[in-house]
Enzyme design. Structure first.
Site, PDB file in Angstrom:
ATOM      1  N   LYS A  11      20.284 -10.319  -6.886  1.00 24.34           N
ATOM      2  CA  LYS A  11      18.865  -9.784  -6.446  1.00 24.34           C
ATOM      3  C   LYS A  11      18.466  -8.662  -7.257  1.00 24.34           C
ATOM      4  CE  LYS A  11      17.780  -6.756  -3.744  1.00 24.34           C
ATOM      5  NZ  LYS A  11      17.621  -5.710  -2.575  1.00 24.34           N
TER       6      LYS A  11
ATOM      7  N   CYS B 148       4.292 -24.042  10.078  1.00 25.88           N
ATOM      8  CA  CYS B 148       5.630 -23.710   9.876  1.00 25.88           C
ATOM      9  C   CYS B 148       6.525 -24.498  11.159  1.00 25.88           C
ATOM     10  CB  CYS B 148       5.581 -22.043  10.334  1.00 25.88           C
ATOM     11  SG  CYS B 148       7.280 -21.560  10.477  1.00 25.88           S
TER      12      CYS B 148
END
Length: 313
Positions: A221, A307
């Site tokens: 990351k 969602c």
């Protein structure tokens, strides 16, 4: 194969001939088993016999094969055909993304003011700025943006360069970065990485993900964010705990993933590359304000009807 003499003898002595069916052009038809053929005259029998045994050369129709080659990196030959399998895409992902953009339009999350792109000294040289970007990313692991920004301010006040860090003793460095998460380990990683940068890169940071992740304390990351912020290159999607959590809640991965790195690979399989650069900042801020780790604010979310996680609550 019979000779012409044998054919003539057979024709004279045999009045009934069972002919084999030819594909086309012989005039003979396929007979059922046990069914007798019509009688032929002697001349016709000989001619038919010769036809039945004459070799027939069939011309095979030429088939054109189409072969596609997947070009390697750096090979962009003209006319090269790339193999591309149909990609899976999650349901309603474009609408979900547009809704998140709308909710994030205010740019008022902590990451928007305190992220890695805001922690370096804009008046420093490009090499020093890149080093400060990398250091801020190393400090940010398992740490809130506000804490990381505070540590960076204290370090910059003393002159944050490779040389200044190497000249700072461990206890002083620890006091400057405290209370970032795992600060003792980060003191060690920062010292080791700074020494490597001085020895191998003339005080600069590497310009590739492979070299960045080889540095102590630098993960995928951080490497992808460093490439984007420090070098202006989109090398991949930077996935932290926020992006990992939200991607799984929205079912943006084909199957549930167990780590941020697994999530990164799953997202990069289908998400258009032109969207990679915005995903981290967009979802991190969304995770800080709305899609919280505990007790997410689903009632205030524009994706509550789209969602899967919200529907399951």
């Amino acid at each position: 194969r019979c000779s012409p003499q044998e054919s003539a003898m057979n024709a004279a002595g045999v009045r009934m001939v069972v002919t084999r069916a030819r594909s086309r052009g012989t005039g003979a038809s396929l007979r059922r088993r046990g069914e007798k053929a019509a009688p032929l005259r002697s001349g016709e029998a000989a001619a038919e016999e010769r036809k039945s045994y004459s070799p027939v050369k069939r011309r095979r129709k030429a088939q054109r094969l189409s072969v596609a080659y997947e070009a390697s990196e750096g090979e962009g030959g003209e006319g090269a055909e790339h193999l591309q399998a149909p990609s899976w895409q999650p349901q309603d992902w474009r609408q979900q993304l547009d809704n998140i953009r709308t909710m994030r339009s205010g740019k008022d999350a902590p990451v928007d003011q305190l992220g890695a792109e805001h922690c370096f000294d804009p008046s420093a040289s490009p090499k020093v700025r890149r080093y400060q970007v990398l250091l801020s990313l190393m400090l940010s692991s398992q740490t809130k943006d506000q804490v990381t920004a505070g540590a960076m301010q204290r370090l910059r006040a003393r002159g944050l360069t490779v040389d200044s860090i190497l000249q700072t003793d461990d206890s002083t460095l620890g006091a400057l970065i405290y209370p970032v998460g795992f600060w003792r380990s980060k003191v060690k990683y920062i010292k080791q990485t700074s020494a490597i940068l001085q020895q191998r890169y003339d005080g600069d940071i590497p310009a590739s993900v492979a070299e960045l992740v080889a540095l102590p304390g630098v993960g995928p990351k951080m490497a992808h964010l460093a490439m984007a912020v420090a070098w202006g290159t989109v090398s991949g999607i930077a996935v932290d705990t926020h992006v990992h959590r939200i991607a799984n809640r929205l079912r943006w991965t084909k199957k549930a993933t167990k780590s941020p790195e697994e999530t990164r690979r799953a997202l990069e399989e289908w998400l258009p590359r032109e969207l990679w650069s915005e995903i981290n900042g967009l979802l991190v801020g969304f995770g800080q304000q709305t899609c919280l780790p505990i007790r997410p604010r689903c009632q205030a979310c524009l994706n509550r009807a789209l969602c899967p996680a919200a529907r399951g609550l």
